[in-house]
Design a protein around this motif. Structure first.
Motif, PDB file in Angstrom:
ATOM      1  N   LEU A  61       0.602  -1.171   0.000  1.00  0.00           N
ATOM      2  CA  LEU A  61      -0.122  -0.112  -0.105  1.00  0.00           C
ATOM      3  C   LEU A  61       0.896   1.423  -0.006  1.00  0.00           C
ATOM      4  N   ILE A  62       1.899   1.102   0.978  1.00  0.00           N
ATOM      5  CA  ILE A  62       2.861   2.452   0.878  1.00  0.00           C
ATOM      6  C   ILE A  62       3.300   2.428  -0.451  1.00  0.00           C
ATOM      7  N   THR A  63       4.058   1.526  -1.018  1.00  0.00           N
ATOM      8  CA  THR A  63       4.558   1.660  -2.367  1.00  0.00           C
ATOM      9  C   THR A  63       3.525   1.994  -3.556  1.00  0.00           C
ATOM     10  N   LYS A  64       2.282   1.638  -3.396  1.00  0.00           N
ATOM     11  CA  LYS A  64       1.277   1.954  -4.511  1.00  0.00           C
ATOM     12  C   LYS A  64       1.194   3.423  -4.492  1.00  0.00           C
ATOM     13  N   HIS A  65       1.140   4.234  -3.256  1.00  0.00           N
ATOM     14  CA  HIS A  65       0.779   5.690  -3.133  1.00  0.00           C
ATOM     15  C   HIS A  65       2.150   6.366  -3.205  1.00  0.00           C
ATOM     16  N   ALA A  66       3.275   5.995  -2.915  1.00  0.00           N
ATOM     17  CA  ALA A  66       4.424   6.655  -3.217  1.00  0.00           C
ATOM     18  C   ALA A  66       4.709   6.755  -4.562  1.00  0.00           C
ATOM     19  N   LEU A  67       4.461   5.793  -5.206  1.00  0.00           N
ATOM     20  CA  LEU A  67       4.662   5.698  -6.757  1.00  0.00           C
ATOM     21  C   LEU A  67       4.058   7.044  -7.567  1.00  0.00           C
ATOM     22  N   THR A  68       2.972   7.522  -6.896  1.00  0.00           N
ATOM     23  CA  THR A  68       2.368   8.482  -7.677  1.00  0.00           C
ATOM     24  C   THR A  68       2.737  10.066  -7.069  1.00  0.00           C
ATOM     25  N   HIS A  69       3.594  10.009  -6.315  1.00  0.00           N
ATOM     26  CA  HIS A  69       3.945  11.347  -5.696  1.00  0.00           C
ATOM     27  C   HIS A  69       5.464  11.719  -5.934  1.00  0.00           C
ATOM     28  N   ASP A  70       5.705  13.132  -6.107  1.00  0.00           N
ATOM     29  CA  ASP A  70       6.976  13.598  -6.500  1.00  0.00           C
ATOM     30  C   ASP A  70       8.035  13.806  -5.244  1.00  0.00           C
ATOM     31  N   ASP A  79      12.750   3.791  13.193  1.00  0.00           N
ATOM     32  CA  ASP A  79      13.218   2.530  13.259  1.00  0.00           C
ATOM     33  C   ASP A  79      12.260   1.326  12.838  1.00  0.00           C
ATOM     34  N   HIS A  80      11.668   1.908  11.455  1.00  0.00           N
ATOM     35  CA  HIS A  80      10.673   0.865  10.874  1.00  0.00           C
ATOM     36  C   HIS A  80      11.307   0.745   9.297  1.00  0.00           C
ATOM     37  N   LEU A  81      11.946  -0.404   9.320  1.00  0.00           N
ATOM     38  CA  LEU A  81      12.535  -0.711   8.033  1.00  0.00           C
ATOM     39  C   LEU A  81      11.637  -0.989   6.882  1.00  0.00           C
ATOM     40  N   PRO A  82      10.509  -1.870   7.119  1.00  0.00           N
ATOM     41  CA  PRO A  82       9.871  -2.349   6.040  1.00  0.00           C
ATOM     42  C   PRO A  82       9.134  -1.047   5.215  1.00  0.00           C
ATOM     43  N   SER A  83       8.667   0.028   6.093  1.00  0.00           N
ATOM     44  CA  SER A  83       8.051   1.276   5.378  1.00  0.00           C
ATOM     45  C   SER A  83       9.087   1.912   4.683  1.00  0.00           C
ATOM     46  N   VAL A  84      10.230   1.827   5.080  1.00  0.00           N
ATOM     47  CA  VAL A  84      11.467   2.664   4.280  1.00  0.00           C
ATOM     48  C   VAL A  84      11.517   1.969   3.264  1.00  0.00           C
ATOM     49  N   LEU A  85      11.793   0.747   3.150  1.00  0.00           N
ATOM     50  CA  LEU A  85      12.002  -0.238   1.852  1.00  0.00           C
ATOM     51  C   LEU A  85      10.995  -0.086   0.991  1.00  0.00           C
ATOM     52  N   ALA A  86       9.668   0.321   1.355  1.00  0.00           N
ATOM     53  CA  ALA A  86       8.480   0.134   0.659  1.00  0.00           C
ATOM     54  C   ALA A  86       8.585   1.691  -0.179  1.00  0.00           C
ATOM     55  N   ILE A  87       9.123   2.606   0.439  1.00  0.00           N
ATOM     56  CA  ILE A  87       9.321   3.918  -0.094  1.00  0.00           C
ATOM     57  C   ILE A  87      10.395   3.747  -1.324  1.00  0.00           C
ATOM     58  N   LEU A  88      11.431   3.105  -0.964  1.00  0.00           N
ATOM     59  CA  LEU A  88      12.568   3.210  -1.786  1.00  0.00           C
ATOM     60  C   LEU A  88      12.270   2.210  -2.993  1.00  0.00           C
ATOM     61  N   ARG A  94       9.836   4.717  -9.902  1.00  0.00           N
ATOM     62  CA  ARG A  94       9.805   5.843 -10.656  1.00  0.00           C
ATOM     63  C   ARG A  94      11.231   6.158 -11.478  1.00  0.00           C
ATOM     64  N   ALA A  95      12.207   5.946 -10.839  1.00  0.00           N
ATOM     65  CA  ALA A  95      13.627   6.405 -11.645  1.00  0.00           C
ATOM     66  C   ALA A  95      13.356   5.428 -12.883  1.00  0.00           C
ATOM     67  N   GLU A  96      13.113   4.067 -12.928  1.00  0.00           N
ATOM     68  CA  GLU A  96      13.121   3.215 -14.209  1.00  0.00           C
ATOM     69  C   GLU A  96      12.088   3.992 -15.118  1.00  0.00           C
ATOM     70  N   LYS A  97      11.205   4.550 -14.887  1.00  0.00           N
ATOM     71  CA  LYS A  97      10.263   5.403 -15.739  1.00  0.00           C
ATOM     72  C   LYS A  97      10.833   6.865 -15.938  1.00  0.00           C
ATOM     73  N   GLY A  98      11.911   7.052 -15.463  1.00  0.00           N
ATOM     74  CA  GLY A  98      12.329   8.453 -15.913  1.00  0.00           C
ATOM     75  C   GLY A  98      11.779   9.580 -14.976  1.00  0.00           C
ATOM     76  N   LEU A  99      11.177   9.093 -13.895  1.00  0.00           N
ATOM     77  CA  LEU A  99      10.568  10.052 -12.939  1.00  0.00           C
ATOM     78  C   LEU A  99      11.621  10.441 -11.763  1.00  0.00           C
ATOM     79  N   SER A 100      12.135  11.728 -11.472  1.00  0.00           N
ATOM     80  CA  SER A 100      12.922  11.957 -10.350  1.00  0.00           C
ATOM     81  C   SER A 100      11.997  11.981  -8.979  1.00  0.00           C
ATOM     82  N   THR A 101      12.538  11.643  -7.936  1.00  0.00           N
ATOM     83  CA  THR A 101      11.828  11.647  -6.891  1.00  0.00           C
ATOM     84  C   THR A 101      12.625  12.463  -5.638  1.00  0.00           C
ATOM     85  N   ILE A 102      12.031  13.167  -4.807  1.00  0.00           N
ATOM     86  CA  ILE A 102      12.611  13.478  -3.626  1.00  0.00           C
ATOM     87  C   ILE A 102      11.985  13.003  -2.457  1.00  0.00           C
TER      88      ILE A 102
END
Length: 351
Positions: A61-70, A79-88, A94-102
């Motif tokens: 769910l985190i990855t899904k929504h992070a994908l649509t945000h700049d 201290d929560h690794l799974p949520s960070v890995l989901a964002i990464l 996004r990078a594979e699609k040529g989209l830059s992210t902050i």
């Protein structure tokens, strides 16, 4: 700065809610990822464009929504690794699609914990413009494994993403519009109300830098604007993602100093017979931060926000003493429930 960008804030709680407020006023479209509908309604009332209800462990769910945000800002916990890995994962897709992210992540200066456990004051001061100082901490330090996962991804992504790691110290203060409290000093205050004395760990001699939550929120805003306006291949971004945030080195209280203020104010309020603080025995640590107590309120953690100040950021809010006496203590004293039943801080420690 580009207005109108889409921002996804994971965990817009004590820190992130204040960041959300600032970005909403700048016309960013902000989505907040929260656990409860009540909080979703609260952040919508202060400017959130949208909300997502979910758990930090829901990586898909985190990855899904992070994908649509700049812009993605993680302020839920250090201290929560799974949520960070989901964002990464989302940043890489996004990078594979040529989209830059902050991506701005929240760590904390417990990563600088020297293991003092209340025994002594350290002369060691860390500066965020000296990378060798920041990365000199052991890999086993609090928060460090999450930080290292982000650094690994940053090296792989290079100029395809802009990544920053915010490292706040002891956070204090209240946004009157939110009414939420921070962790360390309020927990020590509730401990004093339960046990009848203000306390500290060991000798209470270590010191930690501090920051008002509203000054901290402004720091996120400044860093975001800096990342937006700086080329992705700039050494300033690629070589050093770390930002300390602190008021001033002239006001670094020891944990005994903090306990003394707590004791004096509770004595003044007629709630403690003796204002004199004393050592908290280890068998009472479950009424504080359990196994993390030494690393949360017994550490030396002295940092300097050199990079932020070069960007024009300046803290302007009340000192920790003024904030405690004028803002935080009145809220704590109005809390309902049996003070003798207080059982310590049960959330995830992010300091």
């Amino acid at each position: 700065m580009s207005l109108g960008k889409k921002v996804f804030i994971v965990g817009p709680g004590f820190i992130g809610w204040n960041v959300l407020d600032l970005l909403a006023k700048e016309n960013y479209s902000v989505t907040g990822y929260v656990r409860r509908q009540e909080h979703a309604d609260q952040i919508k009332a202060t400017g959130a464009t949208d909300t997502v209800l979910g758990d930090l462990n829901d990586k898909a769910l985190i990855t899904k929504h992070a994908l649509t945000h700049d812009v993605i800002i993680h302020t839920a916990t250090a201290d929560h690794l799974p949520s960070v890995l989901a964002i990464l994962d989302a940043v890489e897709q996004r990078a594979e699609k040529g989209l830059s992210t902050i991506f701005i992540h929240t760590s904390g200066t417990s990563v600088l914990d020297d293991g003092a456990a209340g025994s002594h004051k350290s002369d060691k001061v860390f500066h965020d413009n000296v990378l060798s100082e920041v990365i000199s901490v052991p890999d086993t330090a609090p928060h460090r494994q999450i930080d290292l996962a982000i650094i690994k991804a940053q090296k792989q992504l290079a100029e395809k993403a802009k990544i920053a790691i915010m490292i706040p110290p002891t956070i204090y203060g209240v946004n009157p519009s939110h009414g939420r409290l921070t962790i360390q000093i309020p927990t020590l205050t509730r401990y004093a109300l339960k046990h009848g004395y203000a306390g500290y760990i060991g000798e209470g001699l270590p010191v930690e830098s501090n920051i008002h939550v509203l000054d901290l929120a402004k720091a996120y805003q400044v860093v975001l604007h800096h990342l937006e306006s700086t080329p992705a291949d700039s050494p300033d971004i690629l070589d050093n993602p770390y930002y300390f945030i602190e008021t001033t080195g002239d006001d670094e209280p020891s944990w005994k100093d903090i306990a003394s203020v707590i004791g004096a104010e509770l004595h003044k309020a007629g709630l403690l017979e003796d204002p004199t603080p004393r050592t908290i025995p280890s068998e009472n640590y479950n009424d504080l931060f359990a196994d993390f107590t030494d690393a949360v309120i017994g550490l030396n953690s002295r940092s300097r926000a050199v990079r932020l100040r070069k960007l024009g950021w300046t803290p302007t809010e009340k000192s920790w003493r003024e904030s405690f006496v004028q803002d935080e203590l009145p809220i704590i004293l109005k809390e309902e429930g049996d003070r003798k039943a207080f059982g310590g801080y049960k959330g995830t420690v992010a300091s």
